[in-house]
Design a protein around this motif. Structure first.
Motif, PDB file in Angstrom:
ATOM      1  N   SER A 167       0.802  -1.307   0.099  1.00 34.07           N
ATOM      2  CA  SER A 167      -0.011   0.029   0.017  1.00 34.07           C
ATOM      3  C   SER A 167       0.881   1.341  -0.075  1.00 34.07           C
ATOM      4  O   SER A 167       1.952   1.400   0.679  1.00 34.07           O
ATOM      5  N   THR A 168       0.426   2.309  -0.834  1.00 27.57           N
ATOM      6  CA  THR A 168       1.140   3.589  -0.796  1.00 27.57           C
ATOM      7  C   THR A 168       1.040   4.343   0.420  1.00 27.57           C
ATOM      8  O   THR A 168       1.789   5.227   0.667  1.00 27.57           O
ATOM      9  N   GLU A 169       0.062   3.920   1.267  1.00 25.54           N
ATOM     10  CA  GLU A 169      -0.162   4.595   2.665  1.00 25.54           C
ATOM     11  C   GLU A 169       0.485   3.797   3.654  1.00 25.54           C
ATOM     12  O   GLU A 169       0.328   4.203   4.939  1.00 25.54           O
ATOM     13  N   SER A 172       3.041   6.018   5.744  1.00 26.55           N
ATOM     14  CA  SER A 172       2.168   6.911   6.682  1.00 26.55           C
ATOM     15  C   SER A 172       1.627   6.279   7.810  1.00 26.55           C
ATOM     16  O   SER A 172       1.326   6.716   8.827  1.00 26.55           O
ATOM     17  N   ILE A 173       0.884   5.413   7.593  1.00 23.66           N
ATOM     18  CA  ILE A 173       0.131   4.299   8.874  1.00 23.66           C
ATOM     19  C   ILE A 173       0.907   4.212   9.855  1.00 23.66           C
ATOM     20  O   ILE A 173       0.609   4.366  10.885  1.00 23.66           O
TER      21      ILE A 173
END
Length: 209
Positions: A167-169, A172-173
């Protein structure tokens, strides 16, 4: 009496076994010794010449990974404890994301004690960072520093095991979760990451996924 250096082929075989093990475990965390040996292009007997059993091989993988994690911790020198924690989380996530299954395996109950010992320098860095953040008011103080450091460590363990590295997030997560445990609100985390956009941004591997 001098100790003879390992033969070049023995060094190359050992490195090949470790590389094959990382690859095999990324596909199947229960990959057998036979599968790993075939991946290294070696016989089972040759593999056992380097490692007594599968657990010994996994412990070597853990030790190698821990060295990289400990080295990463030494590079984080931000004066702002919040930024230091965010950067540490982001860098460690980027490293773990490349070998997520192997990292999760290192953190399972069967190996967590060995992993904890191998990661002692990183854990000391985190503990010192937590104390510094509590002293300057950046982090929550309703928990003792050792307890808060342990909670951050446990949450990071969960994120590595449960978050989709593709996931590209994901980065950040990972960063936001750690900051939340440290006591920052989501608005404070937003502000911090907006001011320092490179922290928590996807690595090249994640962005290309």
């Amino acid at each position: 009496m001098t100790t003879r250096a390992p033969r070049r082929d023995a060094v190359e075989n050992r490195a090949g076994i470790l590389s094959a093990a990382r690859t095999a475990l990324a596909v199947d965390p229960h990959a057998s010794i036979d599968v790993i040996a075939r991946g290294a292009g070696l016989s089972r007997r040759t593999l056992y010449g380097h490692f007594d059993d599968r657990d010994a091989l996994i412990r070597e993988l853990i030790a190698n990974g821990a060295q990289r994690f400990n080295a990463i911790a030494e590079t984080v020198t931000d004066d702002d404890a919040r930024l230091a924690l965010a950067r540490l989380a982001a860098l460690l996530w980027q490293e773990a994301a490349h070998v997520q299954v192997a990292a999760a395996l290192a953190l399972d109950e069967a190996h967590v004690e060995h992993t904890g010992a191998a990661l002692a320098p990183l854990r000391r860095t985190l503990a010192a960072l937590v104390r510094r953040g509590q002293e300057d008011g950046s982090f929550r103080t309703d928990l003792t520093a050792p307890t808060l450091a342990r909670l951050i460590e446990e949450m990071a363990r969960t994120v590595v095991s449960r978050t989709d590295a593709a996931s590209t997030e994901a980065a950040s997560i990972a960063v936001r979760t750690v900051l939340s445990i440290a006591g920052l609100s989501w608005r404070e985390a937003d502000e911090l990451l907006a001011t320092h956009p490179a922290v928590g941004a996807p690595s090249n591997t994640e962005a290309d996924a």
